[in-house]
Structures are given as C-alpha cells and as structure tokens.
Write a protein that holds these residues in place. Structure first.
Motif, PDB file in Angstrom:
ATOM      1  N   PRO A   7       1.125  -3.852   8.906  1.00  0.00           N
ATOM      2  CA  PRO A   7       1.524  -3.071   8.022  1.00  0.00           C
ATOM      3  C   PRO A   7       1.210  -2.124   9.581  1.00  0.00           C
ATOM      4  O   PRO A   7       1.341  -1.997  10.596  1.00  0.00           O
ATOM      5  N   GLU A 265      -0.620 -10.418   4.279  1.00  0.00           N
ATOM      6  CA  GLU A 265      -0.358  -9.304   5.666  1.00  0.00           C
ATOM      7  C   GLU A 265      -1.807  -8.973   5.959  1.00  0.00           C
ATOM      8  O   GLU A 265      -2.672  -9.161   5.171  1.00  0.00           O
ATOM      9  N   LEU A 272       2.128  -2.910   1.858  1.00  0.00           N
ATOM     10  CA  LEU A 272       2.523  -4.018   1.707  1.00  0.00           C
ATOM     11  C   LEU A 272       3.143  -5.367   0.799  1.00  0.00           C
ATOM     12  O   LEU A 272       4.488  -5.506   0.437  1.00  0.00           O
ATOM     13  N   LYS A 273       2.371  -5.479  -0.067  1.00  0.00           N
ATOM     14  CA  LYS A 273       1.541  -6.068  -0.981  1.00  0.00           C
ATOM     15  C   LYS A 273       2.971  -5.170  -2.214  1.00  0.00           C
ATOM     16  O   LYS A 273       3.569  -6.445  -3.001  1.00  0.00           O
ATOM     17  N   ASN A 287      -4.123 -10.667   0.934  1.00  0.00           N
ATOM     18  CA  ASN A 287      -4.394  -9.836   2.084  1.00  0.00           C
ATOM     19  C   ASN A 287      -5.584 -10.220   2.431  1.00  0.00           C
ATOM     20  O   ASN A 287      -6.467 -10.548   2.402  1.00  0.00           O
TER      21      ASN A 287
END
Length: 298
Positions: A7, A265, A272-273, A287
């Motif tokens: 991120p 991520e 970002l998801k 994640n």
C-alpha cells in the motif's frame, strides 16, 4: 500465479503492526533494524503515535514502509511462490527490499529522503490533490487545460488529480459541474505531477549513492505498468513516478493478463483490496497485515 502488492500513503492507522510485533520474533528484528537505520524509534511511532501525527508525510511514509516489510517478513516464510511485486506509489518502493534490489537499510534511507524531498517540493510549489469519483481518464483529459494534472489512475471510476493550491475553487467547480464527486485528499502536496520536479532532482542524486541490484522477482512499475528486473530500469521508473501519473489500474490489469489471479496485499489497512474490486471484482485479494491474517495461511 501470485503477486504481492504494497500500500501507499493513506494506509496508516494507530497501533499498526503491534500484534505482529508481539507475536513474531522476525518482525521485532525488522522493526529494530529499521529503527536503527532511520535513527528514530519508528516502532514507537507506529504503535503509539496519534492519527494526526501519522498524517505527517515524513513519518507516514516510513511507518507504512516499516509495517509493510515487517508483515512481509512473516509472509515470506510461507510456501507461496511470488511471481510479481508491485505497490501503489510509496508501495512500489516497498518492493525493493523483498525483490532483492536494495538492502533494508538502503530502502529506509531512500524513503526517508523521498518523504523529505516531497515535503520540500510541496512547500516550494503549494499544491494539493483531489479524488475525482465517477470520472474516467478520457473524461478529464479534455478538461485539464493546464489547471490540473492527472496523478493517479486507480480504477476505472476513480482518478486522482494534482493542482495548485490557488486553483482549488475553479477546478472543483469545473469537475462538479461535469457531474463528478470531488474529495480533497489529506496530503501535503500535489504528488505525481510537475509540482514534484524538485523532489525528482533531489532523489535522483540519492539513488546514485545507493547500491541497486537487479530484481530477483519482477517489479511492475507505476510509471510503465510493465514488469522490470534491470536495476537501471527500476531506478528510472521510481524517479519518474514522482512527476508522472501512477498507472495503478494498468498495473493490476497487466499482472492479471499475465496470469495472476491472487493478490496478497501486504501491509497496514485494506485500501488496495477495495480498489482492486473496482478494477475487477473477480480478482482474489488476501490481506496480510495482522496476526489473524497470518494464522489463516497456516
């Protein structure tokens, strides 16, 4: 195929990384090494700084980098093959240590200098950023007229623009009259635009002093939306990322077209998801930012 994505700014939150630190010795080692390289107790800042303190660019970039690399240190011990690395803005720099391009200490030096350079450039060129919701790239290209610059193409319907501080009212009026929702971002300057030219010049000198190596795993560049392993290409892309748009949508589509169907991520938050869902709802995003995320991989 799998990709690890890191991120960028905006992913921070108070106490990020604390549960990883408390449960994994390799995480404590990463925090200790970064504290030493940065010359400041970043671990304490990640765990105990307020939400307001973490908004400071120079602290925020280092803190997000630290938690991202700490989370990756645990993740790398899992039997998962990584085919590509990428990251959003700051996140592309986070790729350098896992991909074997720079030592951990040199990445910290680079991010420390990047954040300071961007802060100085923002003071020299007072500027800001708007997220334009509902707009596509072609919608904005015809309205730029030197009043704003496209800075991030995050998804098909979310674009971020950079603009001079003194043009906020007129640009907001232009965009809202066109039917777009405009949200000013809580950042210190107009990143990924010509406003960052002083930072580009300064950071280029810093990079020349560091020992870059070829990447062991391809890094997908925000500047080109293509995969690179050559050290000189990687440096060129990182420098140009400062003054050119982040082609995040294109980066994700490039990896997906190459066969990537699972994106990890790695780092704080789940920003970002949400963006990847807007790019392609079929993509799988896992994640890795807390102990519970690691436990699921067991």
């Amino acid at each position: 195929m799998n990709a690890v994505i890191f991120p960028g700014q905006g992913a921070q939150y108070p106490r990020m990384g604390k549960d990883l630190y408390d449960n994994f010795p390799e995480v404590r080692d990463i925090f200790s090494r970064i504290d030493k390289a940065a010359g400041m107790p970043l671990s304490e800042k990640c765990f105990y700084a307020s939400e307001e303190e973490l908004k400071d660019t120079s602290l925020q970039q280092l803190a997000i980098l630290t938690v991202s690399l700490a989370a990756f240190e645990v993740f790398r011990g899992k039997p998962i093959k990584i085919d590509y690395f990428s990251g959003l803005s700051l996140g592309e720099y986070s790729c350098l240590y896992p991909a074997g391009v720079l030592s951990l200490e040199d990445v910290v030096i680079l991010i420390r200098e990047r954040s300071l350079a961007m802060d100085e450039a923002a003071k020299e060129n007072p500027s800001c950023m708007f997220a334009v919701i509902g707009a596509r790239e072609d919608d904005l290209k015809g309205k730029q007229n030197n009043s704003f610059y496209i800075a991030n193409i995050n998804s098909p319907s979310q674009i971020v623009v950079s603009l001079a501080e003194n043009k906020k009212l007129i640009v907001k009026e232009i965009l809202t009259k066109s039917g777009f929702r405009v949200v000013e971002l809580d950042v210190s300057g107009g990143f990924h635009s010509t406003f960052m030219e002083p930072a580009r010049v300064r950071l280029k000198k810093v990079m020349e002093s560091l020992n870059f190596l070829d990447a062991k795993v391809p890094i997908v560049s925000n500047f080109t939306a293509r995969a690179h392993t050559d050290r000189e290409d990687i440096k060129h892309n990182l420098i140009n990322q400062l003054t050119h748009p982040v082609l995040w949508k294109d980066c994700i589509e490039f990896m997906n077209n190459k066969g990537v169907n699972t994106f990890f991520e790695v780092g704080p938050s789940r920003v970002l998801k949400g963006i990847l869902r807007k790019i392609n709802p079929q993509l799988k995003v896992v994640n890795i930012g807390k102990k519970e995320d690691i436990d699921v991989l067991e």
